[in-house]
Design a protein around this motif. Structure first.
Motif, PDB file in Angstrom:
ATOM      1  N   ASP A 128      37.361  39.050  -6.176  1.00  0.00           N
ATOM      2  CA  ASP A 128      36.038  39.663  -5.998  1.00  0.00           C
ATOM      3  C   ASP A 128      36.011  40.581  -4.785  1.00  0.00           C
ATOM      4  O   ASP A 128      35.537  41.724  -4.857  1.00  0.00           O
TER       5      ASP A 128
ATOM      6  N   ASP B 172      32.991  35.868   0.881  1.00  0.00           N
ATOM      7  CA  ASP B 172      33.886  36.983   1.225  1.00  0.00           C
ATOM      8  C   ASP B 172      33.451  38.292   0.578  1.00  0.00           C
ATOM      9  O   ASP B 172      33.855  39.373   1.008  1.00  0.00           O
ATOM     10  N   SER B 173      32.691  38.190  -0.476  1.00  0.00           N
ATOM     11  CA  SER B 173      32.206  39.382  -1.179  1.00  0.00           C
ATOM     12  C   SER B 173      30.695  39.241  -1.343  1.00  0.00           C
ATOM     13  O   SER B 173      30.114  38.236  -0.934  1.00  0.00           O
ATOM     14  N   ARG B 174      30.090  40.250  -1.961  1.00  0.00           N
ATOM     15  CA  ARG B 174      28.685  40.086  -2.326  1.00  0.00           C
ATOM     16  C   ARG B 174      28.567  38.921  -3.304  1.00  0.00           C
ATOM     17  O   ARG B 174      29.465  38.732  -4.142  1.00  0.00           O
TER      18      ARG B 174
ATOM     19  N   MET C  25      43.548  36.577   3.182  1.00  0.00           N
ATOM     20  CA  MET C  25      42.159  36.793   2.800  1.00  0.00           C
ATOM     21  C   MET C  25      41.601  38.025   3.505  1.00  0.00           C
ATOM     22  O   MET C  25      41.865  38.238   4.676  1.00  0.00           O
ATOM     23  N   LEU C  26      40.832  38.806   2.769  1.00  0.00           N
ATOM     24  CA  LEU C  26      40.218  39.985   3.350  1.00  0.00           C
ATOM     25  C   LEU C  26      38.969  39.606   4.132  1.00  0.00           C
ATOM     26  O   LEU C  26      38.322  38.609   3.857  1.00  0.00           O
ATOM     27  N   GLU C  27      38.649  40.436   5.122  1.00  0.00           N
ATOM     28  CA  GLU C  27      37.390  40.212   5.822  1.00  0.00           C
ATOM     29  C   GLU C  27      36.246  40.649   4.933  1.00  0.00           C
ATOM     30  O   GLU C  27      36.435  41.362   3.962  1.00  0.00           O
ATOM     31  N   ARG C  28      35.075  40.235   5.288  1.00  0.00           N
ATOM     32  CA  ARG C  28      33.880  40.557   4.516  1.00  0.00           C
ATOM     33  C   ARG C  28      33.820  42.059   4.279  1.00  0.00           C
ATOM     34  O   ARG C  28      34.108  42.856   5.154  1.00  0.00           O
ATOM     35  N   SER C  29      33.434  42.441   3.079  1.00  0.00           N
ATOM     36  CA  SER C  29      33.434  43.842   2.693  1.00  0.00           C
ATOM     37  C   SER C  29      32.571  44.697   3.613  1.00  0.00           C
ATOM     38  O   SER C  29      31.519  44.266   4.080  1.00  0.00           O
ATOM     39  N   PHE C  30      33.055  45.895   3.872  1.00  0.00           N
ATOM     40  CA  PHE C  30      32.289  46.847   4.682  1.00  0.00           C
ATOM     41  C   PHE C  30      31.160  47.461   3.863  1.00  0.00           C
ATOM     42  O   PHE C  30      30.276  48.109   4.376  1.00  0.00           O
ATOM     43  N   PHE C  31      31.234  47.224   2.558  1.00  0.00           N
ATOM     44  CA  PHE C  31      30.275  47.857   1.660  1.00  0.00           C
ATOM     45  C   PHE C  31      28.873  47.300   1.890  1.00  0.00           C
ATOM     46  O   PHE C  31      28.672  46.101   2.008  1.00  0.00           O
TER      47      PHE C  31
ATOM     48  N   GLU D  68      40.906  35.872  -4.449  1.00  0.00           N
ATOM     49  CA  GLU D  68      40.790  37.121  -3.697  1.00  0.00           C
ATOM     50  C   GLU D  68      40.196  38.260  -4.530  1.00  0.00           C
ATOM     51  O   GLU D  68      39.910  39.339  -4.009  1.00  0.00           O
TER      52      GLU D  68
ATOM     53  N   LEU E  30      31.911  47.102 -11.320  1.00  0.00           N
ATOM     54  CA  LEU E  30      31.437  47.423  -9.969  1.00  0.00           C
ATOM     55  C   LEU E  30      31.273  48.925  -9.782  1.00  0.00           C
ATOM     56  O   LEU E  30      30.320  49.387  -9.151  1.00  0.00           O
TER      57      LEU E  30
ATOM     58  N   GLU F 279      35.792  44.764  -4.929  1.00  0.00           N
ATOM     59  CA  GLU F 279      34.730  45.531  -4.253  1.00  0.00           C
ATOM     60  C   GLU F 279      35.318  46.731  -3.509  1.00  0.00           C
ATOM     61  O   GLU F 279      34.806  47.835  -3.564  1.00  0.00           O
ATOM     62  N   ARG F 280      36.400  46.474  -2.817  1.00  0.00           N
ATOM     63  CA  ARG F 280      36.990  47.550  -2.016  1.00  0.00           C
ATOM     64  C   ARG F 280      37.693  48.592  -2.881  1.00  0.00           C
ATOM     65  O   ARG F 280      37.629  49.787  -2.591  1.00  0.00           O
TER      66      ARG F 280
ATOM     67  N   THR G  19      28.939  40.072  -6.850  1.00  0.00           N
ATOM     68  CA  THR G  19      30.314  40.395  -7.255  1.00  0.00           C
ATOM     69  C   THR G  19      31.052  39.123  -7.638  1.00  0.00           C
ATOM     70  O   THR G  19      31.760  39.077  -8.654  1.00  0.00           O
ATOM     71  N   TRP G  20      30.882  38.111  -6.828  1.00  0.00           N
ATOM     72  CA  TRP G  20      31.516  36.821  -7.126  1.00  0.00           C
ATOM     73  C   TRP G  20      31.015  36.284  -8.466  1.00  0.00           C
ATOM     74  O   TRP G  20      31.800  35.806  -9.295  1.00  0.00           O
TER      75      TRP G  20
ATOM     76  N   ARG H 242      32.563  31.539  -1.185  1.00  0.00           N
ATOM     77  CA  ARG H 242      32.998  31.562   0.215  1.00  0.00           C
ATOM     78  C   ARG H 242      32.289  32.628   1.031  1.00  0.00           C
ATOM     79  O   ARG H 242      32.400  32.662   2.251  1.00  0.00           O
TER      80      ARG H 242
END
Lengths: 227, 86
Positions: B34, A88-90, A1-7, B32, B74, B38-39, A93-94, A86
């Motif tokens: 979404d 993990d994204s905005r 799983m990726l960490e919360r977006s830096f965006f 995974e 996006l 974004e990235r 976006t989800w 969860r």
């Protein structure tokens, strides 16, 4: 799983605000729902109008109506699934991910509404006839090569008939040979996409093992039919 | 290329793209999607972020189509194109 977006979110609400308002008092909830619906509708309309060449024959008004209907359904689905967000994204976006899946599913069902697995059986001819006639004139094989290809073709057909179950055969034929989306094939088979993906994975492995047991490696087949 | 030949190549391609037993399934990939989209919409490469998801996307047309659509929306959003839609 990726960490919360830096965006940095460009939305007017944080994730926490979205969740709080969508589950808040009726007037607050109604405003958040409408904002979400409009946002999803813009995204879906963009996708339908700019990214789907197969819908180019539709007018802007027709696409707009499609986007509106899909956004309405997507908003309801988002609300039904709020507990699974969860963070993990905005949030938007989800929510858009859910809307995209719904929209694409709808388009797939429409396009393949008449598709049936009934004709896909191992008894029918799926692969090329085992002669040089299956190849275009400008790529006609030499006599020796044609014989070798025909022999390999028979082995492939045997592998398809003997290594796969009827269900695996139908799924592989539809997905790999006819480019039918997994989602559609899964529906016709009375299963879900995830289970079908695993079934196809097993079918591919069995087919590969069967071919290798007959002395047919992937590299050999690729080379033989590219000559 | 005749249809028959293209079918054969599809079948061989399908066998070639058969992947390892520990490959992600569609549900795991969707979870995974979404965050990944974004990235990627910001310029990141999938393989640098989640190679196992990238592998699944190479093998699953359905998931790939949905991922591409999400990234496209996006990107449009990030560039302000969605604001122009009424």
């Amino acid at each position: 799983m990726l960490e919360r977006s830096f965006f940095i979110p460009m939305t007017d609400r944080s994730n926490e605000q979205w969740l709080a308002e969508l589950t808040g008092a009726p007037d607050i909830q109604a405003r958040a729902l409408e904002d979400l619906r409009q946002r999803l509708q813009r995204g879906i309309f963009y996708y339908l109008s700019r990214e789907r060449s197969d819908l180019a024959h539709l007018s802007g008004q027709e696409l707009g109506q499609m986007a509106e209907d899909l956004a309405q359904d997507a908003t309801l689905r988002v609300i039904d699934n709020l507990d699974s967000f969860r963070g993990d994204s905005r949030f938007t976006t989800w929510a858009t991910k859910i809307a995209v899946r719904l929209a694409i599913s709808d388009l797939r069902r429409s396009r393949y509404k008449d598709f049936s697995l009934d004709g896909l059986t191992a008894e029918g001819e799926v692969l090329p006839a085992s002669t040089g006639d299956a190849f275009p004139a400008n790529a006609a094989p030499t006599p020796e090569n044609a014989t070798e290809r025909a022999d390999v073709m028979l082995k492939i057909e045997r592998a398809l008939r003997e290594a796969l179950t009827e269900r695996q055969y139908q799924a592989l034929s539809a997905v790999a040979l006819q480019d039918v989306p997994l989602e559609i094939v899964a529906e016709r088979l009375g299963t879900n996409r995830n289970a079908l993906y695993k079934l196809l994975h097993d079918a591919r492995r069995k087919l590969r093992q069967s071919l290798e047991a007959q002395g047919l490696t992937t590299d050999y087949m690729l080379k033989l039919f590219e000559e | 290329m005749s249809l028959h030949e293209s079918e054969l190549h599809k079948l061989i391609d399908c066998i070639v793209t058969s992947h390892h037993d520990d490959c992600l399934d569609c549900e795991s990939c969707a979870r995974e999607l979404d965050c990944l989209a974004e990235r990627v919409a910001m310029g990141a490469k999938i393989n640098d972020l989640l190679p196992e998801v990238a592998t699944h996307l190479c093998c699953c047309r359905d998931c790939f189509e949905e991922f591409e659509a999400l990234v496209a929306i996006l990107r449009a959003e990030n560039s302000g194109q969605l604001d122009a839609i009424g």
